[in-house]
Enzyme design. Structure first.
Site, short mmCIF file in Angstrom:
data_model
loop_
_atom_site.label_atom_id
_atom_site.label_comp_id
_atom_site.label_asym_id
_atom_site.label_seq_id
_atom_site.Cartn_x
_atom_site.Cartn_y
_atom_site.Cartn_z
CB THR A 1 -0.94 0.02 1.22
OG1 THR A 1 -0.18 -0.35 2.40
CG2 THR A 1 -2.09 -0.96 1.03
CG ASN A 2 1.27 3.52 2.47
OD1 ASN A 2 0.66 4.34 1.81
ND2 ASN A 2 0.71 2.89 3.49
CG LEU B 1 1.09 5.24 12.12
CD1 LEU B 1 -0.27 5.85 11.75
CD2 LEU B 1 2.10 6.33 12.43
N GLY C 1 -0.24 -6.35 6.60
CA GLY C 1 -1.47 -6.98 7.04
C GLY C 1 -1.35 -7.66 8.39
N GLY D 1 -1.10 -2.73 13.99
CA GLY D 1 -2.35 -3.44 13.75
C GLY D 1 -3.18 -2.71 12.71
CB CYS E 1 -3.45 1.87 8.39
SG CYS E 1 -1.91 2.45 9.14
CD GLU F 1 -7.36 -1.25 7.85
OE1 GLU F 1 -6.50 -0.38 8.08
OE2 GLU F 1 -7.11 -2.48 7.84
#
Length: 487
Positions: A119-120, A420, A200, A218, A251, A341
């Site tokens: 994703t990033n 994070l 993930g 998470g 996220c 999410e």
């Protein structure tokens, strides 16, 4: 080449990279803070100078997000992260307190295994390289298979710059043969000191189960509560800015809007005005089928996709100019996709009687998924904000700011980071935005300031509960009480 051959080659590659990284780290450990800082600066400059090219490669390879927003993420990962850490002391003596006679010394951890998500991919690689090298550690990247080419290119760019600045060549490396077995070898190897895991839930869980110390994250499932005193147009703007940034793949981005009943219609009207499309009941059920897979995990077909792509997938007819798809919801649960999410421009919309009920709804959403991560509140009522801060099971409570950008420290004064922590409530080892100080040990040198005689002199000899005033009388009193109880 058979699958087995690939697995074996991946395992062998991991072992070879670890051996080289360990030797390189022993060279890094001899460098001064000034030498380390030159290397980190070179990585930052290379990441920034190549921000657009890397963004485009990532967007094409993964199919996630918008390359224009990935440019900004690459700039953030290099420029903003560098500005936050450039003056940090991480090597050698960090602090000397001559009055307390305590000295603190920064000690690198060693070799770090860095797991990189799709994703990033490029921004996370730049960021993790900088914080690891700043702390004097060597780093080995394990790329997501769907982003391997853009990650390898990012590593090539920053490694070339780092070596020119004096970095040992093998202090930065990347696995080129992605396989589960190779990643497991990397995570479980005795010469890997720490796993820095972003990705993930299954991958993060594997990192924590490896037996190697790990820092992981998470899932995010941050609710955005709009309280009655909020500037509603500005609140909606910030939420939509966040949810559409790189098509929602960060996220910390908002996953639901929670509003008080008294402002419900006003918020709905403002959302519609700014490009939010409220799904009909039929459309809501239609899209719901595509959010989660049968095993309960997020459907990659929607991740980082535009509203047009998602609408086409779910066979929805949406108005031109739609920015975010919104589903009115009243349920929360593992089997309620809109309450989970969604790394895409999709939001759930909840209405509650008052801020107290909204508070409970937010907690319910977070405990369903996203505990320990992030919550966003839009309000001018400081007392309500404090009440949310005291009660919410999150590591970041963001006030009047876009969730995605506030959580990583781009629009707030949090530590700029792309990993994070979610704290114990989220099943992770820290609640910090991860920086270099999370990647060092601190050795403390403590001088003696007392002798045994000093401790005895300072020990009270009078125990009020017994009414005695020296040690001998105290012991005799205790013995008498014990004997009396026995009889």
């Amino acid at each position: 080449m058979t699958l087995l051959d690939k697995d074996l080659r991946s395992i062998q590659e991991a072992r070879e990279l670890i051996g080289k990284a360990k030797a390189a780290q022993s060279q890094l450990a001899l460098l001064s803070q000034e030498q380390i800082d030159r290397i980190v600066k070179a990585i930052a400059e290379a990441g920034y100078d190549n921000r657009e090219e890397l963004a485009k490669i990532a967007a094409v390879e993964t199919g996630f997000g918008k390359w224009e927003d990935k440019v900004l993420k690459n700039a953030f990962a290099s420029q903003a992260v560098y500005e936050s850490l450039k003056d940090l002391k991480t090597i050698g003596i960090l602090k000397e307190d001559m009055q307390q006679k305590v000295m603190e010394i920064g000690v690198p951890l060693g070799v770090i295994a860095a797991l990189i998500p799709s994703t990033n991919p490029t921004s996370t690689t730049i960021y993790k390289a900088m914080i690891s090298l700043k702390a004097g550690n060597a780093i080995i990247f394990s790329p997501h298979p769907n982003a391997i080419n853009c990650i390898l290119e990012t590593v090539r760019v920053i490694k070339e710059a780092a070596v020119k600045a004096g970095c040992p060549s093998d202090a930065i490396s990347c696995m080129s043969i992605p396989a589960i077995e190779g990643t497991e070898t990397l995570m479980k190897h005795k010469d890997v000191s720490l796993i820095l895991a972003t990705g993930g839930s299954a991958m993060v869980k594997a990192a924590y189960s490896s037996g190697t110390p790990a820092i992981g994250v998470g899932p995010g499932n941050g609710p955005a509560f709009i309280e009655r005193t909020a500037n509603i147009p500005l609140a909606v703007k910030r939420i939509f800015d966040s949810k559409t940034f790189d098509n929602g793949v960060i996220c910390a981005s908002e996953q639901s809007i929670v509003v008080e009943e008294c402002i419900r219609e006003e918020v709905i009207e403002e959302c519609s005005k700014q490009g939010g499309y409220f799904l009909s009941e039929r459309e809501r059920k239609q899209l719901e089928k595509f959010i989660m897979r049968s095993n309960g995990t997020m459907n990659p077909a929607i991740v980082g996709k535009s509203v047009e792509q998602i609408a086409k997938l779910a066979e929805l007819n949406i108005p031109d100019g739609t920015r975010v798809l919104i589903a009115k919801e009243s349920r929360v649960g593992r089997d309620v996709p809109y309450s989970r999410e969604k790394l895409a421009p999709i939001l759930a919309f909840y209405t509650e009687k008052d801020w107290q009920a909204a508070c409970e709804r937010c907690i319910q959403l977070l405990l369903n998924e996203g505990a320990g991560h992030t919550l966003i509140i839009h309000s001018e009522n400081e007392e309500v904000i404090k009440q949310f801060a005291l009660k919410k099971p999150v590591s970041r409570l963001l006030v009047n700011t876009p969730g995605a950008l506030g959580g990583i420290g781009a629009t707030t004064n949090l530590v700029p980071a792309l990993t994070l922590g979610c704290g114990a409530v989220g099943g992770t080892s820290t609640s910090d935005n991860i920086g270099p100080l999370n990647l060092i040990n601190i050795r403390r040198v403590a001088y003696g300031v007392k002798e045994l005689e000093d401790l005895r002199e300072n020990t009270p000899t009078c125990e009020p509960s017994f009414g005695v005033c020296d040690q001998k009388e105290l012991i005799e009193s205790i013995v008498k009480q014990v004997l009396a109880q026995l009889h």
